[in-house]
Design a protein around this motif. Structure first.
Motif, PDB file in Angstrom:
ATOM      1  N   PRO A 129       0.841  -1.201   0.000  1.00 43.07           N
ATOM      2  CA  PRO A 129       0.000   0.000   0.000  1.00 43.07           C
ATOM      3  C   PRO A 129       0.874   1.248   0.000  1.00 43.07           C
ATOM      4  CG  PRO A 129      -0.690  -1.558   1.706  1.00 43.07           C
ATOM      5  CD  PRO A 129       0.631  -2.038   1.191  1.00 43.07           C
ATOM      6  N   ARG A 145     -12.857   3.213  -0.265  1.00 44.83           N
ATOM      7  CA  ARG A 145     -11.678   3.419  -1.103  1.00 44.83           C
ATOM      8  C   ARG A 145     -10.514   2.538  -0.655  1.00 44.83           C
ATOM      9  NH1 ARG A 145     -11.173   9.996  -1.885  1.00 44.83           N
ATOM     10  NH2 ARG A 145     -13.334  10.393  -2.581  1.00 44.83           N
ATOM     11  N   GLU A 146     -10.334   2.415   0.654  1.00 43.86           N
ATOM     12  CA  GLU A 146      -9.254   1.580   1.167  1.00 43.86           C
ATOM     13  C   GLU A 146      -9.469   0.109   0.800  1.00 43.86           C
ATOM     14  OE1 GLU A 146      -6.219   2.211   2.843  1.00 43.86           O
ATOM     15  OE2 GLU A 146      -6.752   4.064   1.825  1.00 43.86           O
ATOM     16  N   LYS A 149      -8.582  -0.385  -2.829  1.00 43.44           N
ATOM     17  CA  LYS A 149      -7.134  -0.411  -3.033  1.00 43.44           C
ATOM     18  C   LYS A 149      -6.536  -1.757  -2.624  1.00 43.44           C
ATOM     19  CE  LYS A 149      -6.184   4.544  -2.520  1.00 43.44           C
ATOM     20  NZ  LYS A 149      -5.459   5.569  -1.719  1.00 43.44           N
ATOM     21  N   LYS A 150      -6.980  -2.273  -1.474  1.00 42.81           N
ATOM     22  CA  LYS A 150      -6.458  -3.556  -1.007  1.00 42.81           C
ATOM     23  C   LYS A 150      -6.851  -4.689  -1.950  1.00 42.81           C
ATOM     24  CE  LYS A 150      -6.095  -2.487   3.920  1.00 42.81           C
ATOM     25  NZ  LYS A 150      -6.527  -2.823   5.291  1.00 42.81           N
TER      26      LYS A 150
END
Length: 239
Positions: A129, A145-146, A149-150
């Protein structure tokens, strides 16, 4: 209760992972000096890139006395190999030039999961990240959003392959026909898609379709690549 207001979130990631319930499995680690430490090891399946940075291990003696004993944290800098169940992890030096971050400035050694060994050696690599993320959003939006991304990092893993003493290459992006040129049987099977990989097609349109299928069916493509490497290695004695 969900908060409705907008707020600024500043997130700093330097190898920090939220500890959740850990599933410990039998395993062992080989330290840099050759010492072997056996016990039970927890892998971070939700954020697998952290398995490349460190492990948590409860050594056998302490675990027998107290299964709830606090685990020992061992960093990649201090070990050269570890095994958890049937999964093997080697220390591999790799500089991810497309994703340089603060956490990478100190070391570019990663504990990568071994996929193949032989004339062609391959490992799985996850990008990390971002060191810093800044949001102006609601709590729900930040969480969404996190997660996105992950999920993208998990889907976007590399297969880093190396033939003999050549450099590491991302097998998803490299023309693997060059690896198999000295073994026609493997080359022809790979070109035809007999390993479960996408067949090698000629022409721009055909190549674009094949690329789209590789993206959509990445795990199948990965399995096919690993199968091709295994077949090649079985037919070629390591130098």
């Amino acid at each position: 209760m969900t908060k409705k207001y907008t707020f600024l979130v500043f997130l700093l990631f330097i190898g920090i992972s939220i500890c959740k319930a850990q599933d410990y499995q039998p395993g062992y680690v080989i330290l840099n000096d050759g010492t072997r430490v056996g016990g039970v090891i927890a892998l971070n399946e939700a954020e697998p890139w952290y398995n490349q940075r460190y492990i948590r291990i409860k050594d056998s003696v302490a675990f027998v006395k107290d299964p709830n004993v606090k685990p020992r944290r061992i960093k990649a800098d201090d070990m050269k190999f570890y095994a958890v169940g049937t999964r093997l992890f080697d220390k591999v030096h790799y500089v991810d030039m497309q994703n340089l971050q603060l956490k990478s400035m100190g070391t570019n050694d990663h504990m990568m999961e071994r996929l193949n060994v032989g004339r062609i050696t391959a490992h799985r690599f996850y990008e990390y990240p971002a060191d810093v993320a800044i949001y102006v959003a609601s709590e729900d939006e930040v969480e969404r959003r996190e997660k996105e991304k992950k999920d993208a990092l998990i889907r976007g893993y590399f297969i880093l392959a190396q033939k003999d003493n050549d450099k590491l290459r991302n097998a998803f992006d490299y023309d693997l026909q060059k690896y198999f040129e000295d073994t026609p049987e493997v080359l022809e099977k790979y070109k035809s898609g007999s390993y479960g990989n996408q067949p090698v097609k000629k022409g721009l349109a055909a190549r674009m379709v094949a690329l789209a299928k590789k993206t959509a069916f990445k795990q199948e493509e990965a399995d096919g690549i690993v199968a091709a490497f295994n077949d090649y290695n079985s037919k070629n004695v390591a130098k």
